[in-house]
Design a protein around this motif. Structure first.
Motif, PDB file in Angstrom:
ATOM      1  N   VAL A 127      -1.564 -10.949  68.465  1.00  5.24           N
ATOM      2  CA  VAL A 127      -0.529 -10.718  69.478  1.00  5.24           C
ATOM      3  C   VAL A 127      -0.250 -12.032  70.189  1.00  5.24           C
ATOM      4  N   GLY A 128       1.022 -12.358  70.315  1.00  7.04           N
ATOM      5  CA  GLY A 128       1.441 -13.530  71.068  1.00  7.04           C
ATOM      6  C   GLY A 128       2.052 -13.103  72.390  1.00  7.04           C
ATOM      7  N   VAL A 129       1.765 -13.863  73.445  1.00  7.80           N
ATOM      8  CA  VAL A 129       2.287 -13.579  74.777  1.00  7.80           C
ATOM      9  C   VAL A 129       2.898 -14.864  75.313  1.00  7.80           C
TER      10      VAL A 129
ATOM     11  N   GLY B 280      -1.763 -16.863  74.239  1.00  6.12           N
ATOM     12  CA  GLY B 280      -0.838 -16.901  75.361  1.00  6.12           C
ATOM     13  C   GLY B 280      -0.266 -18.286  75.584  1.00  6.12           C
ATOM     14  N   ILE B 281       0.999 -18.340  75.940  1.00  3.43           N
ATOM     15  CA  ILE B 281       1.675 -19.584  76.306  1.00  3.43           C
ATOM     16  C   ILE B 281       2.423 -19.317  77.603  1.00  3.43           C
ATOM     17  N   GLU B 282       2.096 -20.079  78.623  1.00  6.09           N
ATOM     18  CA  GLU B 282       2.732 -19.846  79.921  1.00  6.09           C
ATOM     19  C   GLU B 282       4.217 -20.169  79.871  1.00  6.09           C
TER      20      GLU B 282
ATOM     21  N   LEU C  74       2.917  -9.041  66.783  1.00  2.73           N
ATOM     22  CA  LEU C  74       3.638  -8.565  67.955  1.00  2.73           C
ATOM     23  C   LEU C  74       3.775  -9.745  68.900  1.00  2.73           C
ATOM     24  N   LEU C  75       4.990 -10.062  69.292  1.00  2.00           N
ATOM     25  CA  LEU C  75       5.245 -11.148  70.224  1.00  2.00           C
ATOM     26  C   LEU C  75       5.897 -10.567  71.467  1.00  2.00           C
ATOM     27  N   LEU C  76       5.226 -10.732  72.603  1.00  2.86           N
ATOM     28  CA  LEU C  76       5.726 -10.256  73.890  1.00  2.86           C
ATOM     29  C   LEU C  76       6.245 -11.461  74.667  1.00  2.86           C
ATOM     30  N   VAL C  77       7.522 -11.426  75.044  1.00  2.00           N
ATOM     31  CA  VAL C  77       8.139 -12.551  75.732  1.00  2.00           C
ATOM     32  C   VAL C  77       8.610 -12.081  77.097  1.00  2.00           C
ATOM     33  N   GLY C  78       8.089 -12.716  78.142  1.00  2.00           N
ATOM     34  CA  GLY C  78       8.448 -12.386  79.514  1.00  2.00           C
ATOM     35  C   GLY C  78       8.815 -13.634  80.292  1.00  2.00           C
ATOM     36  N   LEU C  79       9.994 -14.146  80.021  1.00  2.00           N
ATOM     37  CA  LEU C  79      10.460 -15.362  80.706  1.00  2.00           C
ATOM     38  C   LEU C  79      11.533 -15.053  81.749  1.00  2.00           C
TER      39      LEU C  79
END
Length: 179
Positions: free
Chosen positions: A109-111, A137-139, A162-167
């Motif tokens: 999982v990527g965040v 995780g990548i800030e 699964l890649l979750l992107v919250g920018l």
């Protein structure tokens, strides 16, 4: 894989919304992961309404998304005060995340997004839900074209299922559209 597409007539505040329940969404994510089929899931709320009608790149991204969730309460109210023939379940953008623990075979999982501290905490939460998975995780603080390129390359090498992107909107949509 057969993609879920918005149903004709299931339109809230000018955007087609996918009629889907939480359990069906989790099953769809599981099937997409199992079949290695890229699937874009977005949430529809009042901010997306504004951006959809003012940002052509954002609109194109939403129109091409596989799943458009009914994310905001006003979107749900629009349903309740309309003819009621569409989907009425609200699924917030992060409401479904705890349920990924039910998806067999989810191991990467990527965040992407948030401050360094918030990103670390979210990675920890996902790691707790999926103890056998690797989570990267990548800030998202101080996001720039250089960090976007570095994140793209790091995630390409990592290969998340699964890649979750919250920018934040519309940055996250523009970023995912560039992948």
């Amino acid at each position: 894989m057969d993609h879920v597409r918005p149903r004709a007539g299931c339109r809230y505040l000018g955007i087609d919304v996918t009629p889907i329940s939480l359990s069906a969404l989790i099953a769809l994510v599981g099937k997409a992961i199992h079949c290695d089929a890229p699937t874009i899931i977005v949430g529809h709320n009042l901010h997306s309404v504004y951006l959809y009608h003012t940002d052509s790149k954002f609109k194109n991204f939403y129109d091409s998304a596989d799943v458009v969730l009914c994310d905001g309460a006003p979107v749900l109210w629009d349903y309740r005060f309309s003819d009621g023939s569409g989907h009425a379940e609200r699924i917030g953008s992060t409401d479904w995340i705890p349920h990924v623990a039910c998806i067999p075979g989810l191991t990467r999982v990527g965040v992407i997004g948030a401050s360094a501290e918030a990103n670390r905490r979210f990675v920890s939460v996902i790691s707790g839900l999926l103890p056998d998975a690797r989570v990267m995780g990548i800030e998202g603080a101080n996001w720039s074209s250089d960090t976007a390129n570095a994140a793209r390359e790091a995630m390409r090498r990592f290969g998340p299922q699964l890649l979750l992107v919250g920018l934040g909107m519309p940055l996250q949509e523009h970023y995912v559209a560039s992948l």
